[in-house]
Design a protein around this motif. Structure first.
Motif, PDB file in Angstrom:
ATOM      1  N   SER A  25      28.483  25.974   2.827  1.00 30.34           N
ATOM      2  CA  SER A  25      28.278  25.110   4.004  1.00 30.34           C
ATOM      3  C   SER A  25      27.167  25.635   4.903  1.00 30.34           C
ATOM      4  N   SER A  26      26.677  26.834   4.615  1.00 29.42           N
ATOM      5  CA  SER A  26      25.692  27.435   5.525  1.00 29.42           C
ATOM      6  C   SER A  26      24.268  26.957   5.266  1.00 29.42           C
ATOM      7  N   VAL A  27      24.065  26.201   4.211  1.00 29.60           N
ATOM      8  CA  VAL A  27      22.686  25.849   3.836  1.00 29.60           C
ATOM      9  C   VAL A  27      22.046  24.909   4.848  1.00 29.60           C
ATOM     10  N   GLY A  28      20.731  24.850   4.744  1.00 33.01           N
ATOM     11  CA  GLY A  28      19.987  23.927   5.599  1.00 33.01           C
ATOM     12  C   GLY A  28      19.972  24.352   7.043  1.00 33.01           C
ATOM     13  N   GLY A  29      20.113  25.634   7.268  1.00 34.55           N
ATOM     14  CA  GLY A  29      20.033  26.119   8.637  1.00 34.55           C
ATOM     15  C   GLY A  29      21.345  26.052   9.391  1.00 34.55           C
ATOM     16  N   ALA A  30      22.411  25.650   8.715  1.00 38.97           N
ATOM     17  CA  ALA A  30      23.694  25.523   9.416  1.00 38.97           C
ATOM     18  C   ALA A  30      24.317  26.878   9.728  1.00 38.97           C
ATOM     19  N   ARG A  41      16.331  37.561  10.833  1.00 41.92           N
ATOM     20  CA  ARG A  41      17.773  37.586  11.095  1.00 41.92           C
ATOM     21  C   ARG A  41      18.516  37.265   9.802  1.00 41.92           C
ATOM     22  N   PHE A  42      19.501  38.081   9.477  1.00 40.65           N
ATOM     23  CA  PHE A  42      20.298  37.770   8.290  1.00 40.65           C
ATOM     24  C   PHE A  42      21.043  36.462   8.512  1.00 40.65           C
ATOM     25  N   ILE A  43      21.142  35.663   7.449  1.00 44.91           N
ATOM     26  CA  ILE A  43      21.944  34.443   7.484  1.00 44.91           C
ATOM     27  C   ILE A  43      22.864  34.459   6.267  1.00 44.91           C
ATOM     28  N   PRO A  44      23.912  33.639   6.270  1.00 46.24           N
ATOM     29  CA  PRO A  44      24.913  33.733   5.197  1.00 46.24           C
ATOM     30  C   PRO A  44      24.304  33.448   3.832  1.00 46.24           C
ATOM     31  N   GLY A  92      18.495  45.332  -1.942  1.00 44.90           N
ATOM     32  CA  GLY A  92      19.172  44.249  -2.652  1.00 44.90           C
ATOM     33  C   GLY A  92      18.661  42.877  -2.243  1.00 44.90           C
ATOM     34  N   ASP A  93      19.332  41.859  -2.749  1.00 44.36           N
ATOM     35  CA  ASP A  93      18.920  40.465  -2.557  1.00 44.36           C
ATOM     36  C   ASP A  93      19.654  39.876  -1.351  1.00 44.36           C
ATOM     37  N   ASP A  94      19.035  39.977  -0.191  1.00 41.95           N
ATOM     38  CA  ASP A  94      19.685  39.527   1.039  1.00 41.95           C
ATOM     39  C   ASP A  94      19.024  38.261   1.582  1.00 41.95           C
ATOM     40  N   TYR A 123      25.506  38.370   4.123  1.00 46.15           N
ATOM     41  CA  TYR A 123      24.131  37.893   3.854  1.00 46.15           C
ATOM     42  C   TYR A 123      23.646  38.315   2.471  1.00 46.15           C
ATOM     43  N   SER A 124      24.482  39.023   1.727  1.00 44.37           N
ATOM     44  CA  SER A 124      24.036  39.576   0.449  1.00 44.37           C
ATOM     45  C   SER A 124      24.372  38.636  -0.700  1.00 44.37           C
TER      46      SER A 124
END
Lengths: 428, 428, 428, 428
Positions: B91-96, B81-84, B72-74, B55-56
């Motif tokens: 590919s993780s953008v947009g809530g994926a 909740r941490f997300i990627p 840091g920039d997380d 997530y960093s």
């Protein structure tokens, strides 16, 4: 500036904690200052100390759950420094901080002190607030692995230039306000960290250095205890007073236990260096803890407490609300015979202690005076024997009984009747 | 859903840490997954695990100073909740989130795992972010006195409904992503807290309960070690694997020491419950630590490592970059004779160990097979004696030498020549 | 009789251990006494102390295996009291004990001391030998669960009348012999027992009481260290000197470490009460340990040792064989400028110490004199800064350099060049 | 000879300690043996064990002062081996030792055991008694720094050939007597020494080796506890049973605490290796302690004790005097349904425990049988829920209630009413 030059005798004052917990307000502080100026000042009492979380706007509002609200509503300036809550300290608004309140105390002929926590606000680090006079932010000063085990406000400061700059920045502010006394908490002992992992050691040095740089004579008091006896030199080098006990309250077990603590620290009392037995729970206490009540100590126990603190030469910080003191309380707090033991030149020594009794003697070579205190730690009135060590070079002296202010004869081998939990104190 | 029903044998996979430290990217993960599917899957390898701080956004950018950048920039969602990190995992953008990457692995016939830290992000608590499905915020779930000693990202969760709701909310998200494996860190052992003060114990239970509620069969792996042998029951009840050692790296002392650790834990291996010897530093490691290098283990030491892990039935997680494996490495990782020892039914026992040698035997009652491993822990090639306990009911058997795949005669009282730091392993 | 009245200044003498281990003989003791009377007495040296196992007939005969032979051949009287080995101390036969040797020392104007182990001989307890003046036997005084971890001779004494009677009986005997100094071992610290289980605490009191009853002014010295700083009061009450270190030998690490120990104990030095830095390994040492050799300390290190011991006011016990001292050694032992720091009235204080340097100052209010020692603890010659605290009220003084006996100017802010591991010492 | 081959199931027997303390006599032992042969043997009970200090002629004569008289009157042979007190064990005279008593037991179809202390008699070392078959004496085998903290009889043995020879010499004697069981004390845990300083570790190995050399199948039992869970392998390698608790007595807190201990050790029970919950204080106990009394356990607590010991597969050693057992007691000791759980093949597992309840299940794959015990640890009668884990693959089974010997239906999700401190036990 030598820290030992401006706290020659044990500091005497009032602290807001025992009565107000985290909630004291400007008005309440002023009333206590007024009372001290009118009734206590002439006996040597002078410090008015605002204890923990004066920067909290919501202090005390969730008391059933938290003493210190995590992630609470705290007042903080643009440089990551806590400032007084404006709702609780109205005169502090507009950047005035504690200056008006300190001025108020000074005008009364008193001194003004505040409580701080070791380190830098966690909120400042999270927000990357700048540190005054540097190109760095609080995130560079904070050690995210150094926290207090019981209060959630701060991170410890790193042992680097940025950390030092932060300490410099807060003490500069306090000096501008006119602060005369800093009680720093979470720095004297830590139940959370092993001694070798505790960042309080270098933070004590940094705080001392910051005070030195400020140029203002600010007394440094360290909490909580018990201080580490094997680090006596460390405390002596950097601080004016340090707690030799965990929080002291009005329980006989704690008072009895203090004899053991004073025994350990008796050789470490000197000008500018005072092992500290903690605040005096006398009078009304506990309001901020939701149980305003009279001190549970009996009159004999209060005498024992006052005598031990004075002959040992502990700092004296009154815990009870001053405006609610009884005549009996005030007599104990203004006994000149007793308080003279705090003067420079007295050197005390415990000459015996067992489970039932203790004897302390003190000598002041400057004035050629001596004192002896005979404590009865047992549950029944009983006789304490005058040992040879009380009077090493004579058999009998005429002495003043401190409480009755009458002359009595003190003889080696005689027994002094002392009430249960009580004390007889003589000066000669 | 019974946690012991879906990790019948020790999990086998690849983990990004030994090679990439905190910096692995989507592309790199996919290449390793591709390699595993093509070359290792048929031998039982199946987990692809993304290790710490996915997530960093700034992971690795201040490596000379910090492994884990404080404050840091997380990347964090509206529910704390941490997300990627989108720059690292496009590919993780947009809530994926990790769903596309998990899908990728699943399509290859593999499973997908992630690393998490015990607790809730400090940033979420400071910002009072809401907890999904509750009227509470992260400030109500976080224990500000429970931190990790070596990573600054989280606060421990309180043992209350809000804390549980937070764990439920993250596992729900991971289940939606298709996560098959959670490696939770700072939860198996803590160097910072005394065991009785460590909040990891209840957090293990809460995490287990959250997995159960999610309905998804997610393997739970606990780090770091050494796990507390006196709490074996606790780990067995709530987790599928737990580290019995601090981080394992390619040093002989650590490998030799693992014999002592396996000795302690040998009776606690069973379906769904696997004491974990940690990742296998084989092949290329260390790139993220700024020193990409070949494993320091010799071929004999690698054999010793693989043999001990397999006969003990530790989980097997490859630490080296898969695409850079040599032929020799791959032979070790795909030896079917050896890997069969991980199957259900094998039960191992150390029958001797001293400073120079160790002997382990294992029995599989189901298939009527036995194995014996003769380790030479000394600095010189030497003979290890075949004790009676290796063959309690016979004098001689014909056995397969695992490495040469040839038949040999194994006799009580004979000595087996084993190279320094090496091993001979027989199945019969 | 007040124990603090007859050891006003730190005891100075010679002890047989460092050179002779357990093996010293009457003749050897006399030669050292002769030498002291002729060459050292006029500088204040006066104690001649026979160290451990003077009662052992086979001491040293199995040195490759044992320092202290278990179940060895010891000389014991009918009351279970060890008496001198007749082969080693011929004058002791016929019940004379150490009286002839003590007389010999007294006639030379010296004092005589012996080493004892805490407790009662195990052999006495096994044989049920009677205790003088009682109807009880050694079996009633011995605590079979209290042993020394490194010497097999004794059991601790029970805290009862029989135990006290035994201690009374030995001190009575020693007083009859004319003993002036008792070094009691296994009583100041125990590595074997937890502090709360250690019977040495009450045995110290019993030994002190026995000395008091004997009517003879016998100095009580406690070993081994490190003494427990939290029990300072205990040592001060019952003993004249107590070891603040484990055995001190001629290794720089031990000498450097002594600064830390003196720092801890600096406030506990007073008439009759001397924290003890242990014997001085100067000159020839080690003969009894089968490696007769010169002290490994350089001349600078010897100066550092002598200076620290003297400014701290430790007892001084020479460890090397007196008759083999070099001129250089003797100069160090007879420097009047230096030794005056041991006089009554001096009060020392460490004002700084870090890994490279230390500064100690001392003041004698009686004579209006001051001293300052600048130590270089580093591996290179370097400058030590004269801090303001050295001269709190002036900028410059004229001072005597102790080693050169010349006058120099000492100014705040100046740097004093000190050789590696060396010291400059000034009196002014 | 493999130690695991002759104690396949947990040993069952009677031990003299709980009723007789140190004082049991031959006649008393025989009466208990007679009773066992007549009433208990057919249920599997077979060991008759004479506990501590059977060599003491004055055992119990100073009980108000000592449990174990220091330097007491003990019977010892010319080789420094304790032999039975002739006044207490008349048949032992003339060198017969325990042979006649062991023969008596054997003729009844029982086995005979004795208690010993780790090490070699202190008296033997003091007297330099020879060690059988060597040119050395006890003084060469004894470690004078290794003592027991609570019993004064012995010194630990050195880890050398002489020490081994002593152990060989005593076990040889015991084997000649016909001893079948050795309970060695002060060897499983030591409160006195830090684990790394404790000589019991090598003495366990030496005792095991001595038994192996003797050629006789002697069960080795280690006391006292708690055994060190991190040394499970050590105990498993050398002993047949080892105490997982300090002395167990008839107090509920100790019984409740045993659940925690069994939880820790549940995976370490196997043929020849039995973690030991200690003796059963059932019936009349305490006579030798001067307070003959009925066990303080209620009938429900006794059931709880018997059930836990049996399902866990602890050794069973009756502590009460057999001839005074009540019918109720005997029913508990002879319940075949219950005792079958000790048979080989059962493998137990605690599946839940909190402060109020515990559930254990056991499986015997050989016979296809299962058992489940539902314990109520609280102060009130309450329901214990049948968890899914009790019946992982079915919803309902028909089970036998052990205490009523009736069939009941056991269903997942149902609640079983259990009295306070009581248990329900089912086999199905």
């Amino acid at each position: 500036m030598d820290k030992n030059s401006f706290a020659i005798t044990p500091p005497m004052g009032w602290n807001s904690y025992d009565y107000y917990d985290t909630t004291v307000t400007e008005d309440q502080v002023k009333k206590n200052a007024d009372f001290m100026a009118a009734n206590l000042k002439q006996y040597g009492w002078q410090y008015i100390v605002v204890d923990i979380e004066w920067y909290s706007n919501d202090a005390g509002t969730r008391r059933e759950q938290f003493q210190y609200i995590p992630f609470g509503d705290d007042e903080i300036d643009e440089y990551g420094r806590f400032i007084p809550s404006p709702s609780r300290f109205p005169s502090s608004v507009g950047g005035a901080g504690f200056k008006p309140l300190a001025d108020y105390c000074h005008e009364l002929g008193l001194k003004f002190g505040i409580h701080i926590m070791r380190g830098i606000p966690r909120a400042a680090a999270e927000r990357h607030l700048p540190i005054l006079g540097t190109d760095y932010s609080a995130a560079d000063a904070a050690n995210p692995s150094s926290i207090c085990g019981w209060n959630p406000d701060m991170y410890g400061c790193l042992d680097n230039d940025v950390g030092q700059a932060y300490y410099d920045s807060i003490v500069k502010l306090y000096a501008e306000w006119g602060v005369d006394f800093i009680k720093c908490d979470d720095i004297c002992d830590s139940w959370m960290y092993k001694p070798e992992d505790f960042s309080g050691w270098h933070e004590t040095r940094m705080l001392h250095d910051a005070i030195k740089k400020s140029g203002r004579e600010i007394v440094l008091s360290l909490s909580p205890g018990p201080a580490h006896i094997d680090k006596a030199f460390h405390y002596q080098k950097y601080a004016n007073m340090w707690r030799i006990t965990d929080d002291f309250w009005d329980k006989w077990e704690l008072l009895k236990n203090m004899f053991f603590r004073c025994e350990q620290w008796q050789d470490h009392v000197r000008a500018g260096c005072f092992p500290d037995c903690d605040m005096l729970p006398i009078g009304k206490v506990g309001a901020g803890f939701k149980e305003s009540r009279d001190s549970r100590f009996t009159q004999d126990e209060l005498k024992t407490m006052m005598t031990l603190w004075c002959i040992f030469r502990s700092p004296l910080m009154i815990g009870g609300e001053l405006t609610l003191m009884t005549e009996d309380n005030l007599k104990l707090l203004t006994n000149k015979n007793l308080l003279q033991l705090l003067e420079d030149g007295w050197k005390a020594q415990q000459i015996m202690r067992d489970d039932n009794q203790a004897i302390w003697i003190s000598k002041n070579e400057r004035f050629g005076r001596r004192a002896a205190a005979f404590f009865n730690l047992s549950e029944d009135s009983s006789k304490v024997l005058v040992e040879q060590a009380v009077l090493p070079n004579e058999e009998t002296v005429t002495a003043t009984d401190i409480w009755t202010d009458t002359d009595v004869s003190l003889s080696v081998g005689s027994g002094i009747e002392v009430p249960a939990h009580g004390v007889k104190l003589y000066i000669y």
